[in-house]
Write an enzyme that holds these catalytic residues in place. Sequence first.
Site, short mmCIF file in Angstrom:
data_model
loop_
_atom_site.label_atom_id
_atom_site.label_comp_id
_atom_site.label_asym_id
_atom_site.label_seq_id
_atom_site.Cartn_x
_atom_site.Cartn_y
_atom_site.Cartn_z
N SER A 124 0.82 -1.21 0.00
CA SER A 124 0.00 0.00 0.00
C SER A 124 0.85 1.25 0.00
O SER A 124 0.37 2.33 -0.34
CB SER A 124 -0.85 0.06 1.28
N HIS A 145 -1.18 -3.03 -7.26
CA HIS A 145 -1.88 -2.60 -6.04
C HIS A 145 -3.38 -2.75 -6.23
O HIS A 145 -4.02 -1.95 -6.92
CB HIS A 145 -1.50 -1.14 -5.69
N GLU A 157 -3.74 -0.58 -9.52
CA GLU A 157 -2.67 0.34 -9.89
C GLU A 157 -1.46 -0.51 -10.27
O GLU A 157 -1.08 -1.42 -9.51
CB GLU A 157 -2.32 1.25 -8.71
N ASN A 195 -3.74 5.84 -2.49
CA ASN A 195 -3.43 5.98 -1.05
C ASN A 195 -2.78 7.32 -0.69
O ASN A 195 -2.88 7.76 0.45
CB ASN A 195 -2.55 4.82 -0.58
N1 CAA Z 1 -16.84 -10.77 -2.38
C1 CAA Z 1 -17.71 -10.79 -3.39
N2 CAA Z 1 -18.72 -9.89 -3.52
C2 CAA Z 1 -18.82 -8.97 -2.55
C3 CAA Z 1 -17.94 -8.89 -1.46
C4 CAA Z 1 -16.90 -9.84 -1.39
N3 CAA Z 1 -16.00 -9.85 -0.40
N4 CAA Z 1 -18.29 -7.83 -0.68
C5 CAA Z 1 -19.34 -7.26 -1.27
N5 CAA Z 1 -19.67 -7.93 -2.40
C6 CAA Z 1 -20.72 -7.60 -3.37
C7 CAA Z 1 -22.09 -8.00 -2.91
O1 CAA Z 1 -22.45 -9.28 -3.38
C8 CAA Z 1 -22.97 -6.93 -3.51
O2 CAA Z 1 -23.24 -7.18 -4.87
P1 CAA Z 1 -24.66 -6.74 -5.53
O3 CAA Z 1 -24.87 -5.30 -5.16
O4 CAA Z 1 -24.45 -6.96 -6.99
O5 CAA Z 1 -25.63 -7.64 -4.89
C9 CAA Z 1 -22.08 -5.71 -3.54
O6 CAA Z 1 -20.74 -6.16 -3.47
C10 CAA Z 1 -22.38 -4.80 -2.38
O7 CAA Z 1 -22.23 -5.54 -1.17
P2 CAA Z 1 -23.15 -5.37 0.12
O8 CAA Z 1 -24.57 -5.11 -0.30
O9 CAA Z 1 -22.90 -6.52 1.03
O10 CAA Z 1 -22.55 -4.16 0.90
P3 CAA Z 1 -22.31 -2.70 0.43
O11 CAA Z 1 -23.30 -2.23 -0.54
O12 CAA Z 1 -22.10 -1.96 1.69
O13 CAA Z 1 -20.88 -2.80 -0.32
C11 CAA Z 1 -18.56 -2.60 -0.34
C12 CAA Z 1 -19.76 -3.28 0.29
C13 CAA Z 1 -18.39 -3.05 -1.78
C14 CAA Z 1 -17.35 -3.01 0.46
C15 CAA Z 1 -18.79 -1.05 -0.31
O14 CAA Z 1 -19.17 -0.65 0.99
C16 CAA Z 1 -17.58 -0.26 -0.73
O15 CAA Z 1 -17.31 -0.08 -1.91
N6 CAA Z 1 -16.83 0.27 0.27
C17 CAA Z 1 -15.62 1.04 0.02
C18 CAA Z 1 -14.47 0.09 -0.17
C19 CAA Z 1 -13.19 0.83 -0.47
O16 CAA Z 1 -13.09 2.06 -0.48
N7 CAA Z 1 -12.13 0.03 -0.72
C20 CAA Z 1 -10.80 0.56 -0.91
C21 CAA Z 1 -10.07 0.50 0.40
S1 CAA Z 1 -8.48 1.21 0.28
C22 CAA Z 1 -7.53 -0.01 -0.34
O17 CAA Z 1 -7.95 -1.10 -0.60
C23 CAA Z 1 -6.10 0.34 -0.60
C24 CAA Z 1 -5.13 0.18 0.48
O18 CAA Z 1 -3.95 -0.01 0.15
C25 CAA Z 1 -5.47 0.30 1.92
P1 NAD Z 2 -3.52 -9.29 6.41
O1 NAD Z 2 -2.97 -8.99 7.75
O2 NAD Z 2 -4.98 -9.54 6.25
O3 NAD Z 2 -2.76 -10.55 5.75
C1 NAD Z 2 -1.37 -10.66 5.67
C2 NAD Z 2 -1.03 -12.13 5.59
O4 NAD Z 2 0.35 -12.27 5.24
C3 NAD Z 2 -1.22 -12.88 6.93
O5 NAD Z 2 -2.07 -14.00 6.71
C4 NAD Z 2 0.21 -13.29 7.31
O6 NAD Z 2 0.26 -14.52 8.01
C5 NAD Z 2 0.86 -13.40 5.94
N1 NAD Z 2 2.32 -13.38 5.96
C6 NAD Z 2 3.14 -12.60 6.71
N2 NAD Z 2 4.42 -12.87 6.40
C7 NAD Z 2 4.41 -13.84 5.44
C8 NAD Z 2 5.42 -14.53 4.70
N3 NAD Z 2 6.71 -14.28 4.89
N4 NAD Z 2 5.03 -15.45 3.78
C9 NAD Z 2 3.72 -15.72 3.56
N5 NAD Z 2 2.73 -15.08 4.23
C10 NAD Z 2 3.07 -14.16 5.16
O7 NAD Z 2 -3.05 -8.08 5.49
P2 NAD Z 2 -3.74 -7.52 4.13
O8 NAD Z 2 -4.73 -6.49 4.50
O9 NAD Z 2 -4.11 -8.67 3.27
O10 NAD Z 2 -2.49 -6.76 3.49
C11 NAD Z 2 -1.50 -7.44 2.74
C12 NAD Z 2 -0.77 -6.43 1.88
O11 NAD Z 2 -1.71 -5.77 1.01
C13 NAD Z 2 -0.07 -5.32 2.65
O12 NAD Z 2 1.10 -4.95 1.97
C14 NAD Z 2 -1.09 -4.18 2.61
O13 NAD Z 2 -0.51 -2.92 2.77
C15 NAD Z 2 -1.64 -4.36 1.20
N6 NAD Z 2 -2.99 -3.83 0.98
C16 NAD Z 2 -3.94 -3.88 1.96
C17 NAD Z 2 -5.22 -3.40 1.71
C18 NAD Z 2 -6.30 -3.45 2.74
O14 NAD Z 2 -7.35 -2.81 2.55
N7 NAD Z 2 -6.17 -4.21 3.81
C19 NAD Z 2 -5.51 -2.87 0.45
C20 NAD Z 2 -4.51 -2.85 -0.55
C21 NAD Z 2 -3.24 -3.32 -0.26
#
Ligand code: CAA
Ligand code: NAD
Length: 290
Positions: A124, A145, A157, A195
């Site tokens: 991330s 990503h 990405e 991010n």
């Molecule tokens: N697997 C498969 N399908 C899923 C699912 C999963 N894990 N989760 C949700 N769905 C599907 C559902 O089946 C549903 O489909 P339909 O509308 O076609 O029936 C749809 O997605 C919506 O699901 P829900 O009705 O259960 O719930 P919701 O409307 O609240 O949606 C959500 C859930 C898709 C997670 C929505 O809340 C959302 O888009 N949230 C924002 C998520 C976001 O911003 N993600 C990015 C995070 S940042 C990141 O990832 C980067 C990083 O590095 C940290």
């Molecule tokens: P998580 O904590 O759910 O899972 C991480 C997994 O990696 C754990 O099951 C752990 O046991 C395993 N692990 C640790 N060291 C390991 C190794 N040496 N070999 C094999 N497995 C190992 O974390 P996550 O949320 O899935 O995040 C994983 C990566 O994805 C991170 O780099 C995170 O920044 C990135 N990411 C996270 C998100 C998010 O929304 N959580 C979104 C995009 C990217």
Amino acid sequence: MEIKNVTVFGSGLMGAGIVQVSAHAGYNVTMVDVEQDFIDGGMKRISASLKRVLRKKHENKDDADAEFETVFGRIKATTSRKEGAEGADLVVEAITENIDLKQELFKFLDENCPSHAIFASNTSSLPIRDLAKVTGRSDKIGGLHFFNPVPVMRLVEVIKSDDTSDNTHAALMTFGEAVGKKTVSCKDTPGFVVNRLLVPYLIEAVRMLERGDASAEDIDAAMKLGCGYPMGPMGLLDYVGLDTTKFILDGWHEAYPDEDLFAPSKLLDRLVEEGKLGRKSGEGFYNYKK
Ligand code: CAA
Ligand code: NAD
């Protein structure tokens, strides 16, 4: 280069999702984690999510069940990282957001994967070049990503560091499209596109809560109803994982100590210390145990 065999390291929130979309796209996939319990958890998540996706795709239950068996049958899981490395054309690393763990893994992969194999990190926030530099194949390394939940979010990405070759970048773009995502090409800058914008916003929401300006519920209601976001920031932080968010913030604070946007948050630190990691642990800003 043709990619047939994909190995995903990490069976957590992201790894399991990447395994699922890769298998669904027709690749043979091996999922590797350090403990069988984590693998079992990942397989359970894949099974539930894939069933959800296929129920929507097929009107007929038998068709959904048949495709489930085919897709699930392409997935192998193991705690042996050597087994995961051997035979891989593409490795996607989705382990914990920790530079030491990731560098150790990349070094191992370089020594144990076929020489043609390309590696992508799902990091991330960490620079791809810092992972590539511990290997002897930095031209074959880039970033993929994905976003959480992977089967639903339509973006990936694709990150090109200064060392990533054009061929590797093209192969990663092709793979991103093959797993059904819109690809966006990014430079190796902190947080890439999403991010760099999203994490400061999420942390500003935590600071707002810390100052007592508004409750978590009201902050979330405001951003959902006022901006049309599907989740508010506190709910999204719980969804992403507070540990992952802290890893991102701490890494950026260390690299850019004068940037106020990346300053640590006492509240976030305390929640992580208490094991309140969000949905995955049952509690974060909200309680999911009830
Ligand atoms: N697997 C498969 N399908 C899923 C699912 C999963 N894990 N989760 C949700 N769905 C599907 C559902 O089946 C549903 O489909 P339909 O509308 O076609 O029936 C749809 O997605 C919506 O699901 P829900 O009705 O259960 O719930 P919701 O409307 O609240 O949606 C959500 C859930 C898709 C997670 C929505 O809340 C959302 O888009 N949230 C924002 C998520 C976001 O911003 N993600 C990015 C995070 S940042 C990141 O990832 C980067 C990083 O590095 C940290
Ligand atoms: P998580 O904590 O759910 O899972 C991480 C997994 O990696 C754990 O099951 C752990 O046991 C395993 N692990 C640790 N060291 C390991 C190794 N040496 N070999 C094999 N497995 C190992 O974390 P996550 O949320 O899935 O995040 C994983 C990566 O994805 C991170 O780099 C995170 O920044 C990135 N990411 C996270 C998100 C998010 O929304 N959580 C979104 C995009 C990217």
